[in-house]
Write a protein that holds these residues in place. Sequence first.
Motif, PDB file in Angstrom:
ATOM      1  N   GLY A 196       0.819  -1.185   0.000  1.00  0.00           N
ATOM      2  CA  GLY A 196       0.000   0.000   0.000  1.00  0.00           C
ATOM      3  C   GLY A 196       0.864   1.251   0.000  1.00  0.00           C
ATOM      4  O   GLY A 196       2.013   1.241   0.463  1.00  0.00           O
ATOM      5  N   THR A 197       0.333   2.323  -0.521  1.00  0.00           N
ATOM      6  CA  THR A 197       1.071   3.591  -0.523  1.00  0.00           C
ATOM      7  C   THR A 197       1.032   4.204   0.882  1.00  0.00           C
ATOM      8  O   THR A 197       0.361   3.689   1.783  1.00  0.00           O
ATOM      9  N   GLY A 230       0.349   5.712   4.221  1.00  0.00           N
ATOM     10  CA  GLY A 230      -0.908   5.848   4.924  1.00  0.00           C
ATOM     11  C   GLY A 230      -1.884   4.721   4.686  1.00  0.00           C
ATOM     12  O   GLY A 230      -2.910   4.612   5.369  1.00  0.00           O
ATOM     13  N   TYR A 231      -1.594   3.854   3.699  1.00  0.00           N
ATOM     14  CA  TYR A 231      -2.472   2.733   3.351  1.00  0.00           C
ATOM     15  C   TYR A 231      -1.811   1.375   3.617  1.00  0.00           C
ATOM     16  O   TYR A 231      -2.362   0.336   3.288  1.00  0.00           O
ATOM     17  N   GLU A 232      -0.623   1.415   4.226  1.00  0.00           N
ATOM     18  CA  GLU A 232       0.171   0.186   4.343  1.00  0.00           C
ATOM     19  C   GLU A 232      -0.569  -0.932   5.075  1.00  0.00           C
ATOM     20  O   GLU A 232      -0.413  -2.110   4.742  1.00  0.00           O
ATOM     21  N   ASP A 233      -1.344  -0.580   6.073  1.00  0.00           N
ATOM     22  CA  ASP A 233      -1.997  -1.588   6.918  1.00  0.00           C
ATOM     23  C   ASP A 233      -3.448  -1.856   6.524  1.00  0.00           C
ATOM     24  O   ASP A 233      -4.164  -2.566   7.237  1.00  0.00           O
ATOM     25  N   LYS A 234      -3.874  -1.295   5.401  1.00  0.00           N
ATOM     26  CA  LYS A 234      -5.242  -1.536   4.953  1.00  0.00           C
ATOM     27  C   LYS A 234      -5.397  -2.956   4.402  1.00  0.00           C
ATOM     28  O   LYS A 234      -4.423  -3.627   4.044  1.00  0.00           O
ATOM     29  N   PRO A 257      -2.750   6.904  -4.662  1.00  0.00           N
ATOM     30  CA  PRO A 257      -2.955   6.249  -3.372  1.00  0.00           C
ATOM     31  C   PRO A 257      -3.782   4.968  -3.508  1.00  0.00           C
ATOM     32  O   PRO A 257      -4.796   4.957  -4.215  1.00  0.00           O
ATOM     33  N   HIS A 258      -3.333   3.914  -2.832  1.00  0.00           N
ATOM     34  CA  HIS A 258      -4.068   2.643  -2.887  1.00  0.00           C
ATOM     35  C   HIS A 258      -3.648   1.742  -1.727  1.00  0.00           C
ATOM     36  O   HIS A 258      -2.521   1.841  -1.223  1.00  0.00           O
ATOM     37  N   PRO A 259      -4.530   0.864  -1.303  1.00  0.00           N
ATOM     38  CA  PRO A 259      -4.161  -0.139  -0.307  1.00  0.00           C
ATOM     39  C   PRO A 259      -3.235  -1.173  -0.954  1.00  0.00           C
ATOM     40  O   PRO A 259      -2.973  -1.096  -2.166  1.00  0.00           O
ATOM     41  N   LEU A 285     -10.115   2.863  -5.071  1.00  0.00           N
ATOM     42  CA  LEU A 285      -8.955   2.397  -4.304  1.00  0.00           C
ATOM     43  C   LEU A 285      -8.565   3.416  -3.232  1.00  0.00           C
ATOM     44  O   LEU A 285      -8.166   3.040  -2.122  1.00  0.00           O
ATOM     45  N   ALA A 286      -8.701   4.693  -3.554  1.00  0.00           N
ATOM     46  CA  ALA A 286      -8.364   5.732  -2.568  1.00  0.00           C
ATOM     47  C   ALA A 286      -9.354   5.751  -1.405  1.00  0.00           C
ATOM     48  O   ALA A 286      -8.990   6.111  -0.286  1.00  0.00           O
TER      49      ALA A 286
END
Length: 479
Positions: free
Chosen positions: A60-61, A63-67, A132-134, A478-479
């Motif tokens: 993930g980008t 801020g999305y790493e743990d999504k 941005p994406h998970p 995705l965002a």
Amino acid sequence: MALENLQPREVFTRFEELCNIPHGSGNLQQISDHIVSFARERGLEVTQDSELNVIIKAPGTAGYEDKEPVILQGHMDMVAVKNDDCDIDMKTEGLRVTTDGEYVWAEGTSLGGDDGIAVAYCLALLDSKDIPHPPLEVVITTNEETGMYGAAAIDLSGLKGKKMINIDNEEEGVFITSCAGGARVYSKVTMAKESVAGALCKVSISGLLGGHSGEMIKYGRGNANIIAGRLLKNLSKAIIVNLVSIGGGVADNAIPGTASLEFVVANDKVDEAGNIVNNTLAELKGELEGKDDNINISFDKISENEAVDAFSAASTESLAKMISIMPDGVQAMSAMVEGLVETSLNLGIIKTEGNLVTLEQSVRSSVESSKNVLIGKLLTIGELFGAEVTVSGQYPGWKYRQHSELRDHMVSVYEKMYGKKPLLQAIHAGLECGILSEKIDDLDCISIGPDMQDIHSASEKLSVKSASNVWEYLKAVLA
């Protein structure tokens, strides 16, 4: 590059790269390797299995790493068809893509937007540094068009995602939520051969629209293979005919637009044979009026007084009868969903090899028992005419999910972007969602895609504007 000025440039650049690589079903080593190399060059985790399926994982980008990961899915093969006058070898050459700024197409051939646009979207996302994406799990399968064999073989046990966006639809603003199941049926007829003397004649059927046998079957378009069988029956009923070869179609899930017959008749029966062909054409023009108006059937005498290795008149007549009683086209409409074909079949390929004539059919139904009944009819017909009938590539339907977080989310994003609701739809075509849903417990999936016209035919076109719209929508989801 022909598409370099189109937007989104990152998508059309990847799409044109794919178009430059031959990738008809069964001819996928090169394009599969290309996708693997693309991932490795960007340091992404990638696997390629024995069926040439490719799975790519991207983190993930910021801020999305743990999504929760999202699965993006499409297939890399295309239905490779071309016009009779096209000189491209689709097994070794790329496509001649072109555009007028409104649409993209390939000169003389199918475009492979089904499903090259899905792969292009995925590669553009994987290549981006600022979208941005998970975490993404990209699943690109093989040989979808010939039986979903890649999806059937792929191992998805290493995936963590439970939500999948399949990008294999051809109508923007339409979300596919369920689809039909299907199977391939192959009937091999062993023909008796003999040497006969007479006039060698050829009949060529052309001008039919063809198209995808799931989406276009409801329009009643002419099937060139069924017409070839009808011509053969009309001829063999009136005069002695020795078939030399019969052939048509390129894929069992594409309605064949062309077919041909070669046969021998007595020298003094050539004119009668020509009259039968012309009379049949006149009948067909009336039957297909408003549905497939440009049918053409040519009749030519190739030679006369020449000994030819041909099939016996009895074998010819038997084959003609077999084809003539085979069901084809729409068999039942859904009582639950207005306008939805429930059960159909398509005689997509006929080919002659040695003393064998093989018929390849695609069977579809959203009702499993109806699918099995139709397959049983083909087995019975084959048995009556001494054919060897096999069934392969069976795939399940994809059942509508009553509660879907993914569907609710995607509908909400669509409404915010466009101020209207998308259309939720069940389709008669087959998608890989059914097979993949059996491999991942509780998989939540939706199928989307941009506007395309006449897929699986040389008239195929991809809308530039729609491709751009779906790209922006996919990024927003995705965002």
